[in-house]
Design a protein around this motif. Sequence first.
Motif, PDB file in Angstrom:
ATOM      1  N   LEU A  86       0.829  -1.204   0.000  1.00 61.43           N
ATOM      2  CA  LEU A  86       0.000   0.000   0.000  1.00 61.43           C
ATOM      3  C   LEU A  86       0.864   1.254   0.000  1.00 61.43           C
ATOM      4  O   LEU A  86       0.580   2.225  -0.708  1.00 61.43           O
ATOM      5  N   TYR A  87       1.944   1.223   0.782  1.00 64.17           N
ATOM      6  CA  TYR A  87       2.827   2.392   0.860  1.00 64.17           C
ATOM      7  C   TYR A  87       3.576   2.604  -0.450  1.00 64.17           C
ATOM      8  O   TYR A  87       3.645   3.721  -0.970  1.00 64.17           O
ATOM      9  N   TYR A  90       1.300   3.894  -3.038  1.00 64.99           N
ATOM     10  CA  TYR A  90       1.029   5.328  -2.830  1.00 64.99           C
ATOM     11  C   TYR A  90       2.172   6.175  -3.390  1.00 64.99           C
ATOM     12  O   TYR A  90       1.935   7.218  -4.015  1.00 64.99           O
ATOM     13  N   GLN A  91       3.402   5.737  -3.160  1.00 65.40           N
ATOM     14  CA  GLN A  91       4.549   6.481  -3.696  1.00 65.40           C
ATOM     15  C   GLN A  91       4.512   6.525  -5.220  1.00 65.40           C
ATOM     16  O   GLN A  91       4.742   7.573  -5.828  1.00 65.40           O
ATOM     17  N   PHE A  93       1.855   6.168  -7.105  1.00 63.37           N
ATOM     18  CA  PHE A  93       0.708   6.977  -7.520  1.00 63.37           C
ATOM     19  C   PHE A  93       1.026   8.457  -7.395  1.00 63.37           C
ATOM     20  O   PHE A  93       0.612   9.271  -8.241  1.00 63.37           O
ATOM     21  N   THR A  94       1.774   8.831  -6.364  1.00 55.69           N
ATOM     22  CA  THR A  94       2.159  10.236  -6.185  1.00 55.69           C
ATOM     23  C   THR A  94       3.040  10.698  -7.331  1.00 55.69           C
ATOM     24  O   THR A  94       2.868  11.810  -7.857  1.00 55.69           O
ATOM     25  N   ARG A  97       0.771  11.074 -10.330  1.00 51.51           N
ATOM     26  CA  ARG A  97      -0.133  12.225 -10.245  1.00 51.51           C
ATOM     27  C   ARG A  97       0.602  13.547 -10.453  1.00 51.51           C
ATOM     28  O   ARG A  97       0.106  14.446 -11.118  1.00 51.51           O
ATOM     29  N   ALA A 195       1.373   1.481  -9.445  1.00 54.92           N
ATOM     30  CA  ALA A 195       0.445   1.765  -8.345  1.00 54.92           C
ATOM     31  C   ALA A 195      -0.765   0.840  -8.407  1.00 54.92           C
ATOM     32  O   ALA A 195      -1.186   0.255  -7.391  1.00 54.92           O
ATOM     33  N   TRP A 199      -1.536  -2.037  -5.496  1.00 54.77           N
ATOM     34  CA  TRP A 199      -2.772  -1.964  -4.721  1.00 54.77           C
ATOM     35  C   TRP A 199      -3.659  -3.173  -5.009  1.00 54.77           C
ATOM     36  O   TRP A 199      -4.314  -3.691  -4.099  1.00 54.77           O
TER      37      TRP A 199
END
Length: 210
Positions: A86-87, A90-91, A93-94, A97, A195, A199
Motif C-alpha cells: 500500500l505504501y 502510494y509512492q 501513484f504520487t 499524479r 500503483a 494496490w
Amino acid sequence: MSTVFLTPAFSAGLLLSLSLIIALGPQNAHVLRMGLTGQHVWTTIAVSIASDIGLIGISVLGLAQLGGLSDKLQGAMVGAGILFLLYYGYQAFTRFRTGSTNTQAALLPAAAMTRRQAVMAALAFAWLNPHAWLDTAVLIGTASLAWGRPGNAVFGLGAATASVLWFGGLGLGLVWLGQRLRKPALWRALDGLVAAMMWGTACVLAWGLL
C-alpha cells in the motif's frame, strides 16, 4: 507443466514481481545507463535476472519454512507485506499524479567499463541494494506464504518469470527505442501501472486473510 502458468498463484507472483521491478530504482537505473551508453547491456541484464531469481528462491523457500510455525505469525507477515504494498503503491501513484519521476538518475553518464566490471556492478546493484532485499526477501517471500505449499513454489516461479520478462523486454526496448526511452511520460505511465498492480495485489492478499 503448462497448466502451472494458468494458476492464480503463478499470476499473483508474476503481477507482484512486475509491480516491484518496474518501479525505477537503482538496479533499473543502472541497466538504463548501461543501455543508453551501449555498454555490456545483455551481460548486465543476464546478471540482473540471475540475481533476482536467486533472491526470489531464497525468500520463497526460506520463508516457507516459517509458514508452518504459526497461523498468527504467517498472518502478521502477510499483513506487513500488505502495508508495504500500500505504501509503495502510494509512492508510485504520487509520482504518477505529480509527474515527478527519477528518470534523471537513469540518464547520468556511465564511465567506460570492462565486462568484468559490468558483472561486478550488476551484482552489487542486485545483492547490496537494501531495497532489493526488502522487495524480494520480504514482500515476495511473505506474499508467497499466503499460497501454502506447493502454491508458494508456483508463486515464486511467477515472480521469477516476471524478472525474465521485464529485464528481457527492457533490453529489447533499449535496442529498439534507444533515446526515446528518455521521455518522462513513459516512466510516468509505468508509475501509474505500478500503483494499480501494487494496490491490486494488496487487495488479493487482504482477501486471503479473511
